[in-house]
Design an enzyme around this catalytic site. Structure first.
Site, short mmCIF file in Angstrom:
data_model
loop_
_atom_site.label_atom_id
_atom_site.label_comp_id
_atom_site.label_asym_id
_atom_site.label_seq_id
_atom_site.Cartn_x
_atom_site.Cartn_y
_atom_site.Cartn_z
N ARG A 75 -8.94 -6.57 -7.42
CA ARG A 75 -8.49 -6.07 -7.20
C ARG A 75 -7.70 -4.99 -8.64
O ARG A 75 -7.24 -5.64 -9.40
CB ARG A 75 -7.39 -5.99 -6.65
CG ARG A 75 -6.90 -4.37 -5.52
CD ARG A 75 -5.51 -4.52 -5.02
NE ARG A 75 -5.84 -5.29 -3.71
CZ ARG A 75 -5.25 -5.96 -2.90
NH1 ARG A 75 -3.84 -6.24 -3.22
NH2 ARG A 75 -5.98 -6.49 -1.85
N ARG A 144 1.89 -1.50 -7.34
CA ARG A 144 0.67 -1.93 -7.14
C ARG A 144 0.39 -0.70 -7.15
O ARG A 144 0.58 0.59 -7.93
CB ARG A 144 0.79 -2.26 -5.61
CG ARG A 144 0.92 -3.44 -4.57
CD ARG A 144 0.29 -4.70 -4.89
NE ARG A 144 0.94 -5.68 -4.36
CZ ARG A 144 0.11 -6.70 -3.88
NH1 ARG A 144 -0.76 -5.94 -2.74
NH2 ARG A 144 0.57 -7.28 -2.78
N LYS A 209 5.91 -6.98 -2.76
CA LYS A 209 5.43 -6.26 -2.75
C LYS A 209 5.61 -5.01 -2.60
O LYS A 209 6.90 -4.76 -2.31
CB LYS A 209 3.53 -6.21 -2.83
CG LYS A 209 3.99 -6.22 -0.85
CD LYS A 209 2.14 -6.22 -0.43
CE LYS A 209 2.50 -6.18 1.17
NZ LYS A 209 1.12 -6.53 1.63
N LYS A 211 4.92 -0.67 -2.95
CA LYS A 211 3.58 1.52 -2.42
C LYS A 211 4.48 1.65 -2.94
O LYS A 211 5.43 2.22 -2.46
CB LYS A 211 3.16 0.56 -1.56
CG LYS A 211 2.81 -0.86 -1.59
CD LYS A 211 1.50 -1.44 -0.15
CE LYS A 211 1.37 -1.81 -0.41
NZ LYS A 211 0.06 -2.55 1.01
N CYS A 431 -9.82 -3.62 7.41
CA CYS A 431 -9.88 -4.84 5.97
C CYS A 431 -11.00 -5.96 6.68
O CYS A 431 -11.89 -5.34 6.93
CB CYS A 431 -8.20 -4.77 5.90
SG CYS A 431 -8.40 -6.36 8.01
N CYS A 437 -10.58 -12.96 3.66
CA CYS A 437 -9.09 -13.08 4.27
C CYS A 437 -9.11 -14.55 4.38
O CYS A 437 -8.95 -14.50 5.98
CB CYS A 437 -8.93 -12.11 4.18
SG CYS A 437 -7.04 -11.50 4.28
N CYS A 476 -5.05 -9.82 11.26
CA CYS A 476 -4.14 -9.99 10.94
C CYS A 476 -3.29 -8.95 11.33
O CYS A 476 -3.32 -7.51 11.14
CB CYS A 476 -4.18 -11.07 9.77
SG CYS A 476 -3.34 -9.79 8.48
N CYS A 480 -3.18 -4.32 6.32
CA CYS A 480 -3.92 -3.55 5.07
C CYS A 480 -4.75 -2.06 5.60
O CYS A 480 -4.29 -1.51 4.54
CB CYS A 480 -4.75 -4.85 4.46
SG CYS A 480 -3.99 -6.17 4.54
#
Length: 566
Positions: A75, A144, A209, A211, A431, A437, A476, A480
């Site tokens: 990424r 991120r 994470k 954001k 996603c 994934c 899932c 995302c």
């Protein structure tokens, strides 16, 4: 004597990693396997990469007594979504040389390359660093990629907001030299001075994470309330005054654990424009110090705030800032989508926003998108702007290049074909999900276009082709593609089975609610068809689909994250 907290596995790995080095050098040098050492699979995320397998081939390779076909997703950060033609060309080249021949535009304005083998990781990372892109903090327990409205040339305020996004990103980039040692032979191009200490993050970085996104009303195309920090630009007479601050957003959850839930950020006040970088740092340090390091499922800032209470969080933030935030200023969001097609500006430049299905840059029969964009990059003098909705803006097009760009797109079947799509399809997000994934239970990007073919027939039959309905699908519940902000949200629970959520609003300011569970394709169509027919017949003027299903009592409104499962 109180019990010592039992740290999660990842916390132990980070603590022993020597600032994200671990044994990555040894892992890369091991030619016996295509995988990394187990601990290094956690650490490489901080360098912007996930280890994955081709799950379509897992059963056959197991039958042949072969290890899974390991590869890596990388990424690449693009703060504010701004990439140069040279950077686009390099990503295009790298996708062919080392990846699977495609580029993924993410819902956070970043590039993703898929299918990179372990032996090619270093060459790939060096390749995009050569054009001043990097992947440090693309993943991992750090801040991120920072999001912002995609075209800073729209106004002076847009430019200032973009510059703020870049400044925040630079300030919160990890300082460790590990990235440059491992991948770039010690060379670095960052404006942030590297070191073997982390003055903001500390030795073990964040619990999870983090954001950040910025938006300019009336458009919320970055879905700021889904972020740990959401910043809403406040302007007066064309002058940027500062930002309304929202904290505690995040959309991931886990099936079967009601203590996990998506949550939208709370608005807590206003900060002057020249203080916004420091504010972001202070919020990050509170999460660093207060976040849950025992259970990663409960480690995001949203859970920290709900655990200690918003008043306690605000009091701590004010203390660390040395002043109290001012009251939030009035604002209004109208939509969270992109406006497609041509636009212009006062300088005589043009901008073209292209719909990119699933954010995937590739060639299909009669639709050579990847080839067309590579041809344009060879002469375009403006930018390639990635949007938070997986789309692409060809920005700052010179007058002499406008007709040439349109001709290239027409020749390869890219434009104006997308203008004939339903608004439902143009607003869709998905996603990656299967096949790469590891978290995915079901398809998303590969399947959603097929489902939309059938939903489009329903949409057109009821005169809703122009109705801006938000549909989002993930493989899932991690969120995302922001499915819980979809007026129609589909979250994979098993292969071919999805939970259906309804009732988010078009401006990204309300979560949806579970409507039906474990639906196959026939079930999805069976449930949505009468709802769409009812919407077409009984909607009020300018009423969104999410608002309609709540008004008609199909679902109750989700008022806050802890009410999501009610």
């Amino acid at each position: 004597m109180p019990d010592t907290p039992k740290l999660s596995e990842v916390e132990i790995v980070k603590d022993a990693s020597n600032y994200l080095r671990g044994s990555i050098v040894e892992s890369l040098g091991n030619r016996i396997t295509g995988a990394l050492n187990h601990d290094d699979t956690h650490l490489i995320k901080f360098h912007g990469s996930y280890q994955q397998t081709d799950r379509d081939l897992d059963s056959e390779r197991k039958r042949q007594k072969l290890e899974p076909l390991f590869s890596f997703m990388i990424r690449v950060r693009v703060p504010g979504g701004a990439a140069t033609p040279a950077q686009w060309q390099r990503m295009d080249e790298l996708s062919d040389t080392y990846g699977n021949g495609t580029i993924k535009l993410t819902t956070r304005q970043a590039f993703q390359l898929h299918g990179v083998l372990k032996r090619d990781l270093k060459n790939t990372i060096q390749g995009f660093n050569d054009v001043l892109l990097d992947s440090i903090a693309g993943c991992g327990d750090v801040n991120r990629n920072v999001m912002a409205p995609a075209n800073p040339h729209e106004s002076a305020v847009h430019r200032q907001v973009y510059e703020a996004a870049v400044a925040i990103s630079t300030h919160l980039t990890p300082r460790t030299t590990a990235y440059w040692e491992l991948w770039l032979n010690g060379e670095q191009h960052s404006t942030t001075e590297p070191a073997d200490e982390e003055p903001i993050y500390g030795k073990t970085y964040l619990p999870r994470k983090f954001k950040i996104a910025l938006a300019i009303p009336p458009y919320n195309e970055t879905d700021i309330f889904a972020n740990d920090i959401g910043l809403i630009a406040v302007e007066k007479n064309g002058e940027l005054l500062g930002y309304n601050v929202a904290v505690g957003g995040g959309l991931g959850m886990t099936f079967g654990l009601p203590e996990t839930y998506p949550r939208l950020a709370d608005l807590i006040g206003f900060v002057a424009a020249d203080k916004v970088v420091d504010l972001c740092e202070k919020v990050v340090t509170i999460q660093r110090d207060w976040g849950n390091r025992e259970n990663r499922k409960l480690s995001r800032l949203k859970y920290t705030i709900d655990r200690v209470g918003l008043p306690a969080f605000q009091a701590e933030l004010n203390q660390r800032l040395g002043y109290d935030l001012a009251p939030a200023r009035p604002y209004r969001f109208e939509s969270s989508t992109d406006a497609f097609g041509w636009s212009g500006d006062a300088a005589g430049l043009s901008h073209l926003t292209l719909f990119i299905e699933g954010g995937r840059i590739h060639n299909l029969p009669g639709y050579a998108l990847k080839t067309a964009l590579a041809e344009i990059a060879a002469f375009h003098t403006g930018e390639f702007r990635l949007t938070g909705n997986q789309n692409l803006v060809l920005a700052n097009i010179e007058p002499a290049h406008r007709s040439r760009i349109q001709a290239v797109l027409e020749a390869h079947g890219v434009w104006p074909a997308t203008l004939r799509l339903t608004a439902l399809r143009q607003n869709a997000l998905a996603c990656v999900a299967l096949n790469t994934c590891s978290q995915a239970f079901a398809e998303a990007e590969r399947y959603l276009p097929q489902l939309l073919d059938k939903l489009d027939a329903v949409i057109r039959a009821h005169g809703l082709a122009e109705a801006g309905i938000l549909i989002r699908m993930t493989g899932c519940p991690n969120g995302c593609a922001r499915p819980y902000l979809g007026e129609i949200g589909l979250v994979g629970k098993a292969v071919g089975r999805y939970n259906l959520y309804l009732g988010a609003n078009y401006a990204g300011e309300r979560l949806n609610k579970l409507y039906r569970e474990m639906l196959d394709e026939d079930g999805i169509l069976r449930e949505l068809t009468p709802l769409l027919a009812d919407y077409a017949a009984r909607r009020q003027p300018r009423e969104g689909f999410g608002d309609f299903v709540i008004r008609q009592g199909y679902v109750q409104a989700t008022t806050h994250g802890q009410n999501f499962h009610a």
